[in-house]
Write an enzyme that holds these catalytic residues in place. Structure first.
Site, short mmCIF file in Angstrom:
data_model
loop_
_atom_site.label_atom_id
_atom_site.label_comp_id
_atom_site.label_asym_id
_atom_site.label_seq_id
_atom_site.Cartn_x
_atom_site.Cartn_y
_atom_site.Cartn_z
N ARG A 1 40.19 66.11 23.67
CA ARG A 1 40.74 67.11 24.60
C ARG A 1 42.12 67.54 24.11
O ARG A 1 42.86 66.73 23.56
CB ARG A 1 40.85 66.54 26.02
CG ARG A 1 39.49 66.38 26.66
CD ARG A 1 39.61 65.67 27.99
NE ARG A 1 38.30 65.31 28.47
CZ ARG A 1 37.56 66.07 29.27
NH1 ARG A 1 38.04 67.21 29.73
NH2 ARG A 1 36.36 65.69 29.64
N ASN B 1 48.14 62.35 15.44
CA ASN B 1 46.68 62.51 15.51
C ASN B 1 46.09 62.32 14.13
O ASN B 1 46.75 62.56 13.12
CB ASN B 1 46.36 63.93 16.01
CG ASN B 1 44.87 64.18 16.15
OD1 ASN B 1 44.13 63.33 16.63
ND2 ASN B 1 44.42 65.35 15.71
N HIS C 1 42.95 63.83 11.93
CA HIS C 1 41.99 64.93 11.95
C HIS C 1 41.11 64.85 10.71
O HIS C 1 41.62 64.64 9.60
CB HIS C 1 42.72 66.28 12.00
CG HIS C 1 41.78 67.44 12.06
ND1 HIS C 1 41.08 67.78 13.21
CD2 HIS C 1 41.37 68.30 11.10
CE1 HIS C 1 40.30 68.81 12.95
NE2 HIS C 1 40.46 69.16 11.69
N ASP D 1 45.78 71.34 15.99
CA ASP D 1 45.86 70.74 14.65
C ASP D 1 46.87 71.46 13.75
O ASP D 1 46.63 71.62 12.55
CB ASP D 1 44.46 70.70 13.99
CG ASP D 1 43.45 69.96 14.86
OD1 ASP D 1 43.82 68.95 15.47
OD2 ASP D 1 42.29 70.40 14.93
N ALA E 1 38.24 57.07 4.64
CA ALA E 1 39.61 57.46 4.27
C ALA E 1 40.54 57.40 5.48
O ALA E 1 41.70 56.98 5.37
CB ALA E 1 39.60 58.86 3.66
N GLU E 2 40.03 57.80 6.65
CA GLU E 2 40.85 57.75 7.88
C GLU E 2 41.35 56.34 8.12
O GLU E 2 42.51 56.12 8.48
CB GLU E 2 40.03 58.20 9.09
CG GLU E 2 39.70 59.67 9.09
CD GLU E 2 38.90 60.09 10.31
OE1 GLU E 2 38.81 61.30 10.55
OE2 GLU E 2 38.36 59.23 11.04
C1 GAR Z 1 37.33 60.68 13.76
O1 GAR Z 1 36.59 61.05 12.63
C2 GAR Z 1 38.45 61.64 13.98
O2 GAR Z 1 38.99 62.17 12.81
C3 GAR Z 1 37.79 62.69 14.80
O3 GAR Z 1 36.96 61.98 15.69
C4 GAR Z 1 36.49 60.82 15.03
C5 GAR Z 1 36.66 59.63 15.97
O4 GAR Z 1 36.03 58.52 15.45
N1 GAR Z 1 38.75 63.50 15.48
C6 GAR Z 1 38.63 64.81 15.66
O5 GAR Z 1 37.68 65.44 15.26
C7 GAR Z 1 39.78 65.44 16.39
N2 GAR Z 1 39.78 66.87 16.22
P1 GAR Z 1 36.35 57.07 15.99
O6 GAR Z 1 36.17 57.09 17.50
O7 GAR Z 1 35.31 56.19 15.34
O8 GAR Z 1 37.76 56.71 15.59
#
Ligand code: GAR
Length: 220
Positions: free
Chosen positions: A107, A123, A125, A161, A189-190
């Site tokens: 959100r 955040n 992304h 973003d 990578a995240e």
């Molecule tokens: C992640 O890939 C994050 O980058 C994305 O939601 C996923 C959450 O995964 N966020 C977005 O798209 C925000 N615009 P998680 O619940 O396993 O961390």
């Protein structure tokens, strides 16, 4: 510089108290919480909130002994109602949160929340911003025919973003990729860059000049 940003520059003597908000399964939360358990980690996660009542992220929080909180979003689909934003900010403030890390929070946050944590909301992304802001960024990259994808840790501002970029990591897009395989590679990578960006930030090692964030060179 905004005075509240001084927590990122002065070198804190305590662990910075982080609140995490998410709507999904919580893999980024797990990465942040695992890093927080390492010796000398400069931050601790004190509360996890979700707009989704039974979200995986709330269960993962409980696994780590972190307080999970359901934050009812109100009647809108893409943002929180103003009262819900105020409630969310109050819950985090009461937990002593100094920095808010969004981890799949789906959100848009407005001023009732961003004003309460001015300059202290970050955040993750799933694209190399400024490419592919918004929803399902990995699908946008695939559909566009891009050959490289990735993820971005950035400050949250009033746009979608658009905030200052703290850290990015690129991953290849293979010809055989599906939405699922590409998103999984981006999420690998995240889980590397999000804890590292939060660590450097809460250590006071990210220098900010306007929208440019740089890794500060150690002095002395
Ligand atoms: C992640 O890939 C994050 O980058 C994305 O939601 C996923 C959450 O995964 N966020 C977005 O798209 C925000 N615009 P998680 O619940 O396993 O961390």
């Amino acid at each position: 510089m905004h005075p509240e940003l001084s927590i990122f520059t002065s070198g804190s003597t305590h662990k910075i108290r982080v609140g995490v908000l998410g709507s999904g399964k919580g893999s980024n939360l797990v990465a942040l919480a695992e890093a927080a358990r390492l010796p000398k980690c400069p931050y601790e996660i004190v509360v996890v909130g979700s707009d989704v009542e039974n979200a995986g992220i709330l269960h993962r929080a409980a696994d780590f002994g972190i307080t999970p909180v359901y934050l009812p979003p109100g009647r809108y689909r893409t943002k929180l109602e103003p009262e819900a934003e105020q409630h969310a900010a109050r819950v985090l403030r009461e937990a002593g949160v100094e920095v808010v890390a969004l981890a799949g929070f789906m959100r848009i946050l407005k001023n009732d929340f961003l004003g309460a944590f001015a300059g202290r909301v970050i955040n993750i992304h799933p694209s190399l911003l400024p490419a592919f802001p918004g929803l399902q960024a990995w699908k946008q990259a695939l559909d566009y025919g891009a050959k490289v994808a990735g993820c971005t840790v950035h400050f949250v501002d009033q746009g979608i973003d658009t905030g200052a970029i703290i850290m990015q990591m690129a991953v290849p897009i293979e010809d055989t990729d599906t939405e699922t395989t590409l998103h999984a590679r981006i999420q690998d990578a995240e889980r590397i860059i999000y804890p590292e960006a939060l660590r450097l930030l809460t250590l006071g090692q990210i220098e900010m000049q306007g929208r440019l964030c740089r890794h500060a060179v150690a002095k002395g």
